[in-house]
Design a protein around this motif. Structure first.
Motif, PDB file in Angstrom:
ATOM      1  N   UNK A  16      -5.037   1.613  19.810  1.00  0.00           N
ATOM      2  CA  UNK A  16      -4.215   1.089  18.707  1.00  0.00           C
ATOM      3  C   UNK A  16      -2.780   1.582  18.889  1.00  0.00           C
ATOM      4  N   UNK A  17      -1.849   0.663  18.723  1.00  0.00           N
ATOM      5  CA  UNK A  17      -0.436   1.036  18.815  1.00  0.00           C
ATOM      6  C   UNK A  17       0.224   0.731  17.471  1.00  0.00           C
ATOM      7  N   UNK A  18       0.881   1.745  16.903  1.00  0.00           N
ATOM      8  CA  UNK A  18       1.522   1.580  15.589  1.00  0.00           C
ATOM      9  C   UNK A  18       3.020   1.810  15.778  1.00  0.00           C
ATOM     10  N   UNK A  19       3.786   0.821  15.396  1.00  0.00           N
ATOM     11  CA  UNK A  19       5.211   0.835  15.748  1.00  0.00           C
ATOM     12  C   UNK A  19       6.057   0.572  14.506  1.00  0.00           C
ATOM     13  N   UNK A  20       7.049   1.451  14.295  1.00  0.00           N
ATOM     14  CA  UNK A  20       7.951   1.287  13.146  1.00  0.00           C
ATOM     15  C   UNK A  20       9.327   0.871  13.667  1.00  0.00           C
TER      16      UNK A  20
ATOM     17  N   UNK B  11      -2.458   8.805   1.167  1.00  0.00           N
ATOM     18  CA  UNK B  11      -2.543   7.730   0.166  1.00  0.00           C
ATOM     19  C   UNK B  11      -2.854   8.289  -1.219  1.00  0.00           C
ATOM     20  N   UNK B  12      -2.227   7.699  -2.242  1.00  0.00           N
ATOM     21  CA  UNK B  12      -2.579   8.080  -3.610  1.00  0.00           C
ATOM     22  C   UNK B  12      -3.993   7.579  -3.912  1.00  0.00           C
ATOM     23  N   UNK B  13      -4.286   6.362  -3.472  1.00  0.00           N
ATOM     24  CA  UNK B  13      -5.662   5.864  -3.531  1.00  0.00           C
ATOM     25  C   UNK B  13      -5.863   4.873  -2.388  1.00  0.00           C
ATOM     26  N   UNK B  14      -7.123   4.553  -2.138  1.00  0.00           N
ATOM     27  CA  UNK B  14      -7.435   3.643  -1.036  1.00  0.00           C
ATOM     28  C   UNK B  14      -7.689   4.395   0.251  1.00  0.00           C
ATOM     29  N   UNK B  15      -8.067   3.667   1.277  1.00  0.00           N
ATOM     30  CA  UNK B  15      -8.358   4.297   2.560  1.00  0.00           C
ATOM     31  C   UNK B  15      -7.608   3.597   3.687  1.00  0.00           C
ATOM     32  N   UNK B  16      -7.324   4.369   4.723  1.00  0.00           N
ATOM     33  CA  UNK B  16      -6.741   3.793   5.935  1.00  0.00           C
ATOM     34  C   UNK B  16      -7.582   4.270   7.116  1.00  0.00           C
TER      35      UNK B  16
ATOM     36  N   UNK C 176       3.022   2.545   7.148  1.00  0.00           N
ATOM     37  CA  UNK C 176       2.880   3.078   8.511  1.00  0.00           C
ATOM     38  C   UNK C 176       2.655   4.590   8.474  1.00  0.00           C
ATOM     39  N   UNK C 177       3.405   5.274   7.603  1.00  0.00           N
ATOM     40  CA  UNK C 177       3.291   6.740   7.535  1.00  0.00           C
ATOM     41  C   UNK C 177       1.890   7.165   7.099  1.00  0.00           C
ATOM     42  N   UNK C 178       1.267   6.362   6.244  1.00  0.00           N
ATOM     43  CA  UNK C 178      -0.116   6.673   5.846  1.00  0.00           C
ATOM     44  C   UNK C 178      -1.055   6.456   7.025  1.00  0.00           C
ATOM     45  N   UNK C 179      -0.786   5.426   7.790  1.00  0.00           N
ATOM     46  CA  UNK C 179      -1.660   5.101   8.925  1.00  0.00           C
ATOM     47  C   UNK C 179      -1.608   6.159  10.021  1.00  0.00           C
ATOM     48  N   UNK C 180      -0.461   6.809  10.168  1.00  0.00           N
ATOM     49  CA  UNK C 180      -0.346   7.788  11.258  1.00  0.00           C
ATOM     50  C   UNK C 180      -0.518   9.220  10.764  1.00  0.00           C
TER      51      UNK C 180
END
Lengths: 563, 262
Positions: free
Chosen positions: B151-155, B53-58, B44-48
């Motif tokens: 988009x709603x991101x919820x932790x 990210x160490x690698x990859x994409x969001x 979630x923290x990477x998404x917001x």
């Protein structure tokens, strides 16, 4: 059903709380920026070397006057201890409230099977470290130099260090006691406000005390050879025999001469009583005070919506950065830990201006040179303001920073908004100090203009440096802004600010010197029209623009990379 | 829409999340499920935009969160598990500030409506530092929903909420998705996940154990006919964990045999 008795805890040694804290400190240091520690270490070393050399030279110089001269040093030491101890008293109350009542770990520690007095003894120690570590660090090298100068016996060294610890521990004990009492008696929900007001009163007292010492009178008398001896004699005895710092000064001085002074005993008793009293009272008063601190004032529930005021609407027109500035202004004015910094700023500037006005300098050339050099000190005052307002600007977002970080606002906008929020304060103080000191010292037109330009440059670059470095290494978990500056980044900022102030002076030194030393050759503003003058002005402009831009850019780039 | 592709996050030698990929389509409520330390919050923290990210994409709403942060952030609302807010602002002042950051049109009437919805109207002019944890969580939820984000991101959304508010929030997530918007939530509350989510990813120690709708997961874990509560998410979750432990044991044993043979 059988009931099994609860297991009795085995009798083992209680874990060391200070050991726990030291371990946490070790972890922090291991993870901290190594370059920051290296820079701070270098600055600290330079400071210590400067202090030792300066003290030795002062003692050697005053030693030429015999006992009278050395007694002057003893009196200056006493005045220094009184001033530093007053400063510690000022910060100890707010530091004590933060550590005794608002620490994050109190809930944890007080629910463990640990005696409450042990917990609060730890908290009083933390208050001492927060409020008095820097004065102790400043004092100890000086004392050791004094001991070495007088070839003091070995036992004198620990006695002198103990006296230094006691002289700062006493105001910490007093501050902690005051904090505990305030938590008991202050109106519910207004504890921090009341303590801040008290802190400001103590600060005002400190300002008054410094002025009461009238250092300029000393300078005036020293200019008259007939009065020097009488003055030195006046200085021979302790000036404030009832003040604990005077006892410490006597103890230190006599220890350096190989004698154990009696006033150390009352100092020891007073300090131990204050510290013990604060610890025991805090442990006893905790429950009530804690509950009061957590309580808010009775809410006056009002369902009618309160809309944005004029200033908020005005700033909102500037976009997200303006909205952030409006939010910051509101939070600053409501948070006593933040608005109290403004009062300290006014006190700092006030003391400086009054002191500059009072310094008697009869020779015009000397006055001109001093008037120009004092701009570097003004830079230091601006840095003192910026370390309280600009450097913590990003850190005061605290744990609410996630809201900005996840919002559609760029780190550049955040840093610029903070910069533009603090700049009016530093710019106003800088220009007022620059112009007022130049006028009060009757400086010529060139120096007056240079004062304005250097003040402007100092305000821009030092504020940018503060906001930028503060954004590069933010501290989101600080209890109050005052402690944010006491960090490797904060100390590096102070060092760089002073270096910048000196750079400004060097850039324009030649035209300034020309206008002061040869007014016949360079009347009016003509010194600025020379090649050196034009190059100096271009240099100042470049230094200002580049210093401001790169400081802010460093800030927003590092903030962008922050995780 | 949310697209996570090959997301890996390492802290030194420790790999918190390993090569995670999933896509959340508009109109869906997507759940990241797992025990403590599974890697949910790290994802979630990477998404917001809080952890790189160490690698990859969001990507959120088509924008890479780390390459095009302002556009991506304008497209999502975020509700953190711990609602740290500015204590010296009132709820109305904070929400007006959020409205300015996200350029919300007619923010004042929207704020009034949301405060009324969460029964906070009476407290709207009070400083947030006087609020209970649940009230702060409600303000954080309003702050996320105020811009009506795609988009709603919820932790961990239900922490600190009373049962009434918890049900309101569950319904809100559902209706937000039903309006063609995307909802991603992390939780370790299996009943919440079961009640709200259309699709799920089950994580454990940074690795994906299972992914799909409830039916997909039932089919994969063979828990369709498990008797009383046999087909519940709880049963599925524990079956996935057991399978993973079994797999790890088998790998260790094989490695041990190979070691002895050598």
């Amino acid at each position: 059903m059988t009931v099994t008795p609860a297991p009795q805890p085995a009798r083992t040694a209680q874990p060391s709380l200070s050991g726990l804290k030291l371990r946490a400190l070790r972890h922090t240091l291991r993870r901290g920026p190594k370059w920051g520690y290296a820079l701070v270490g270098t600055l600290a070393l330079l400071l210590v070397v400067g202090e030792v050399v300066g003290t030795w030279r002062a003692l050697t110089f005053l030693g030429r006057f015999g006992d009278i001269g050395l007694n002057v040093f003893a009196r200056v030491l006493e005045i220094g201890l009184i001033t530093l101890a007053s400063g510690v008293t000022f910060s100890a109350t707010t530091a004590a409230i933060s550590t005794l009542y608002l620490s994050d770990d109190l809930n944890f520690l007080l629910t463990q099977p640990i005696r409450t007095t042990r917990v609060f003894a730890l908290k009083v120690t933390e208050t001492f470290l927060n409020a008095a570590l820097v004065p102790v660090f400043l004092t100890v090298p000086l004392l050791l130099t004094v001991a070495a100068y007088f070839h003091a016996p070995v036992w004198a060294y620990p006695v002198m260090i103990l006296a230094a610890l006691l002289v700062f521990a006493a105001p910490v004990g007093l501050g902690a006691l005051l904090a505990v009492l305030l938590m008991r008696v202050a109106p519910v929900g207004r504890v921090r406000e009341v303590s801040t007001a008290l802190g400001v009163l103590i600060s005002a007292g400190l300002v008054y005390a410094i002025r009461a010492l009238r250092p300029e009178v000393l300078v005036q008398k020293l200019q008259d050879p007939t009065k020097v001896e009488a003055l030195l004699r006046d200085f021979a005895g302790p000036g404030s025999p009832l003040l604990p710092p005077s006892w410490a000064a006597q103890g230190i001085w006599q220890a350096a001469q190989g004698q154990l002074a009696a006033p150390l005993l009352p100092l020891l008793l007073l300090t131990v009583t204050l510290l013990l009293g604060a610890t025991l009272l805090a442990a006893k008063a905790y429950q009530d005070g804690w509950a009061r601190a957590l309580d808010s004032s009775t809410p006056k529930l009002d369902p009618r919506p309160r809309r944005a005021g004029f200033s908020e609407r005005l700033l909102n027109r500037l976009g997200p950065g303006g909205a952030l500035a409006a939010k910051d202004l509101r939070v600053t004015l409501r948070d006593p830990t933040q608005w109290s910094q403004l009062l300290v700023v006014v006190a700092l500037a006030g003391v400086y201006l009054v002191s500059v006005r009072a310094v008697p300098i009869p020779v015009p050339q000397f006055r001109g040179i001093l008037g120009y050099i004092q701009l570097a000190f003004q830079g230091f005052i601006i840095a003192g303001i910026a370390v309280r307002l600009a450097f913590p600007a990003v850190s005061t977002e605290a744990r609410g920073y996630w809201l900005l970080r996840t919002a559609p606002i760029q780190p550049r906008q955040i840093v610029l908004s903070k910069f533009l929020g603090v700049l009016p304060v530093t710019l106003t103080v800088g220009l007022v100090m620059g112009v007022a000191s130049a006028l009060s010292m009757s400086l010529g037109p060139t120096l007056l203009l240079l004062s304005v330009l250097v003040s402007l440059s100092n305000a821009l670059v030092i504020t940018a440096l503060g906001v930028g470095l503060g954004a590069a290494a933010p501290k989101f978990d600080a209890d109050n802004p005052a402690e944010i500056g006491v960090s490797p980044g904060g100390l590096a900022f102070m060092g760089l600010s002073l270096a910048y102030s000196v750079l400004c002076l060097l850039l324009l030194a030649r035209p300034a010197a020309g206008s002061v030393l040869r007014p016949d050759l360079y009347p009016g503003y003509s010194a600025l029209g020379t090649t050196e003058g034009i190059l100096g002005l271009i240099g100042l402009l470049l230094a200002t623009v580049l210093g401001t831009y790169f400081s802010l850019r460093t800030g927003w780039r590092r903030l962008d990379r922050l995780e | 829409m949310i697209e996570v592709s090959g997301y890996t996050k390492r802290y030194g030698r420790h790999e918190a999340v390993s090569n995670l990929s999933f896509t959340v389509q508009p109109g869906a409520v997507f759940g990241l499920l797992g025990s403590n330390g599974a890697g949910k919050t790290t994802t979630i923290r990477a998404l917001v935009g809080l952890t790189r990210p160490t690698s990859g994409t969001v990507r959120v709403a088509g924008f890479d969160v780390w390459r095009d942060p302002v556009k991506a952030k304008a497209a999502f609302g975020y509700i953190p598990d711990r609602p740290y807010l500015y204590g010296k602002l009132t709820a109305r002042e904070l929400l007006r500030f959020v409205g300015q950051l996200y350029q919300v049109p007619d923010a004042d009437s929207e704020i009034d409506r949301w405060l009324e919805f969460f029964r906070l109207t009476d407290f709207g002019n009070e400083l947030i530092e006087t609020y209970s944890h649940g009230m702060r969580q409600k303000v954080a939820i309003i702050a996320a929903l105020l811009p009506d984000p795609p988009v709603l991101i919820v932790d961990e959304p239900m922490v600190g909420l009373d049962p009434h508010a918890a049900r309101q929030v569950r319904d809100l997530f559902r209706s937000h998705a039903d309006r063609g918007r995307t909802v991603l939530l992390t939780t370790h509350s299996l009943p919440v996940a079961e009640a709200v989510c259309d699709r799920l990813v089950v994580l454990d120690r940074g690795k994906v154990l299972g992914e799909g709708s409830m039916d997909d997961l039932r089919a994969r874990t063979g828990t369709e006919a498990g008797g009383v509560h046999g087909d519940s998410l709880e049963r599925i979750f524990f079956r996935l964990l057991e399978d993973e432990l079994e797999e790890q044991r088998r790998v260790r044993e094989e490695a041990g045999v190979a070691g002895v043979g050598a």
